[in-house]
Write a protein that holds these residues in place. Structure first.
Motif, PDB file in Angstrom:
ATOM      1  N   UNK A 112      87.028 -13.431  12.303  1.00 39.28           N
ATOM      2  CA  UNK A 112      85.470 -13.445  13.139  1.00 39.28           C
ATOM      3  C   UNK A 112      85.385 -13.564  14.679  1.00 39.28           C
ATOM      4  N   UNK A 113      86.426 -14.887  14.919  1.00 45.75           N
ATOM      5  CA  UNK A 113      86.550 -14.998  16.200  1.00 45.75           C
ATOM      6  C   UNK A 113      87.384 -14.260  17.363  1.00 45.75           C
ATOM      7  N   UNK A 114      88.493 -14.170  16.357  1.00 44.54           N
ATOM      8  CA  UNK A 114      89.198 -13.143  16.808  1.00 44.54           C
ATOM      9  C   UNK A 114      88.990 -11.750  16.848  1.00 44.54           C
ATOM     10  N   UNK A 115      88.045 -11.112  16.118  1.00 40.42           N
ATOM     11  CA  UNK A 115      86.723  -9.961  15.976  1.00 40.42           C
ATOM     12  C   UNK A 115      86.338  -9.454  17.252  1.00 40.42           C
ATOM     13  N   UNK A 116      85.925 -11.339  17.718  1.00 43.14           N
ATOM     14  CA  UNK A 116      84.883 -10.763  18.580  1.00 43.14           C
ATOM     15  C   UNK A 116      83.604 -10.625  18.262  1.00 43.14           C
ATOM     16  N   UNK A 117      83.137 -11.237  16.566  1.00 42.48           N
ATOM     17  CA  UNK A 117      81.897 -11.207  16.233  1.00 42.48           C
ATOM     18  C   UNK A 117      81.019 -12.849  16.512  1.00 42.48           C
ATOM     19  N   UNK A 118      81.126 -13.331  17.175  1.00 40.67           N
ATOM     20  CA  UNK A 118      81.808 -14.630  17.426  1.00 40.67           C
ATOM     21  C   UNK A 118      82.567 -15.087  18.569  1.00 40.67           C
ATOM     22  N   UNK A 149      86.154 -25.054  13.272  1.00 46.07           N
ATOM     23  CA  UNK A 149      86.670 -23.730  11.794  1.00 46.07           C
ATOM     24  C   UNK A 149      86.752 -23.988  10.233  1.00 46.07           C
ATOM     25  N   UNK A 150      86.520 -25.112   9.801  1.00 44.16           N
ATOM     26  CA  UNK A 150      87.136 -25.656   8.855  1.00 44.16           C
ATOM     27  C   UNK A 150      85.808 -25.982   8.158  1.00 44.16           C
ATOM     28  N   UNK A 151      84.219 -26.534   9.306  1.00 39.89           N
ATOM     29  CA  UNK A 151      82.790 -26.733   9.438  1.00 39.89           C
ATOM     30  C   UNK A 151      82.943 -25.373   8.890  1.00 39.89           C
ATOM     31  N   UNK A 152      82.912 -24.298   9.302  1.00 37.57           N
ATOM     32  CA  UNK A 152      82.226 -22.434   9.175  1.00 37.57           C
ATOM     33  C   UNK A 152      82.923 -22.128   7.520  1.00 37.57           C
ATOM     34  N   UNK A 153      84.039 -22.457   7.884  1.00 36.08           N
ATOM     35  CA  UNK A 153      84.658 -22.399   6.289  1.00 36.08           C
ATOM     36  C   UNK A 153      83.898 -22.478   5.488  1.00 36.08           C
ATOM     37  N   UNK A 154      83.665 -23.949   4.904  1.00 32.63           N
ATOM     38  CA  UNK A 154      82.969 -24.231   4.342  1.00 32.63           C
ATOM     39  C   UNK A 154      81.875 -24.604   4.297  1.00 32.63           C
ATOM     40  N   UNK A 155      80.758 -24.216   4.723  1.00 30.77           N
ATOM     41  CA  UNK A 155      79.775 -24.102   4.718  1.00 30.77           C
ATOM     42  C   UNK A 155      79.198 -22.045   4.011  1.00 30.77           C
ATOM     43  N   UNK A 156      80.057 -21.803   5.019  1.00 27.19           N
ATOM     44  CA  UNK A 156      79.987 -20.357   4.306  1.00 27.19           C
ATOM     45  C   UNK A 156      80.852 -19.960   2.909  1.00 27.19           C
ATOM     46  N   UNK A 157      81.855 -21.032   2.564  1.00 31.72           N
ATOM     47  CA  UNK A 157      82.892 -20.610   1.840  1.00 31.72           C
ATOM     48  C   UNK A 157      83.888 -19.796   1.655  1.00 31.72           C
ATOM     49  N   UNK A 158      83.888 -19.388   2.843  1.00 33.94           N
ATOM     50  CA  UNK A 158      85.356 -18.585   3.405  1.00 33.94           C
ATOM     51  C   UNK A 158      86.252 -19.159   3.367  1.00 33.94           C
ATOM     52  N   UNK A 159      87.598 -18.401   3.097  1.00 32.94           N
ATOM     53  CA  UNK A 159      89.285 -19.351   3.726  1.00 32.94           C
ATOM     54  C   UNK A 159      88.630 -19.175   5.764  1.00 32.94           C
ATOM     55  N   UNK A 160      89.597 -19.995   5.864  1.00 36.69           N
ATOM     56  CA  UNK A 160      90.000 -20.284   7.257  1.00 36.69           C
ATOM     57  C   UNK A 160      90.351 -19.101   7.497  1.00 36.69           C
ATOM     58  N   UNK A 161      90.810 -18.185   7.307  1.00 34.55           N
ATOM     59  CA  UNK A 161      91.068 -16.877   7.892  1.00 34.55           C
ATOM     60  C   UNK A 161      90.265 -16.169   8.348  1.00 34.55           C
ATOM     61  N   UNK A 162      89.306 -16.069   7.587  1.00 39.68           N
ATOM     62  CA  UNK A 162      87.942 -15.114   7.942  1.00 39.68           C
ATOM     63  C   UNK A 162      87.465 -15.785   8.592  1.00 39.68           C
ATOM     64  N   UNK A 163      87.476 -17.265   8.494  1.00 42.91           N
ATOM     65  CA  UNK A 163      86.753 -17.980   9.916  1.00 42.91           C
ATOM     66  C   UNK A 163      87.717 -16.677  11.251  1.00 42.91           C
ATOM     67  N   UNK A 164      89.203 -17.485  11.792  1.00 43.67           N
ATOM     68  CA  UNK A 164      89.602 -17.333  12.389  1.00 43.67           C
ATOM     69  C   UNK A 164      89.732 -15.418  12.863  1.00 43.67           C
TER      70      UNK A 164
END
Length: 127
Positions: free
Chosen positions: A39-45, A22-37
């Protein structure tokens, strides 16, 4: 249907190859950790626990430079509705299928713009 991710077997880890925490994704996309979480909760991934420390991770190929691949969510929904758990969904997406028009795994076909073909196969798998 959201489930608690469990550690997956090393074969699946090897099949996928590159994983992002999750931190890797946030860093790669330059978004907050909450946004990555979210996307997982929303089943985008979908995410599973990998490695000796059992960290939550997502296959790197689920993302392009702008975020989660738009063509992935519907495919995840079809497979999930068909009864697959997150690890099974990932395995299905990354398992080579010589009958695909691009001759590789469904994730490769998605990257090649073959969303309809992949979804048809996902629906057939769910029956």
């Amino acid at each position: 249907m959201t489930s608690t991710p469990h550690a997956v077997d090393p074969d699946l880890q090897a099949l996928v190859g590159e994983w992002l925490t999750v931190p890797d994704v946030a860093e790669r996309l330059r978004v907050p950790l909450s946004r990555v979480r979210r996307s997982i909760a929303d089943r985008e991934v979908v995410a599973v626990r990998v490695g000796p420390r059992s960290v939550l991770a997502v296959p790197a190929r689920f993302y392009d430079e702008s975020g989660p691949r738009a063509d992935l969510k519907g495919t995840i929904t079809v497979l999930s509705d068909g009864g697959m758990d997150d690890a099974q969904i990932i395995r299905w997406l990354f398992t080579p299928d010589a009958t695909l028009p691009v001759g590789r795994a469904p994730i490769d076909a998605l990257w090649a713009g073959r969303k309809r073909e992949v979804r048809r196969r996902a629906q057939a798998e769910a029956l």
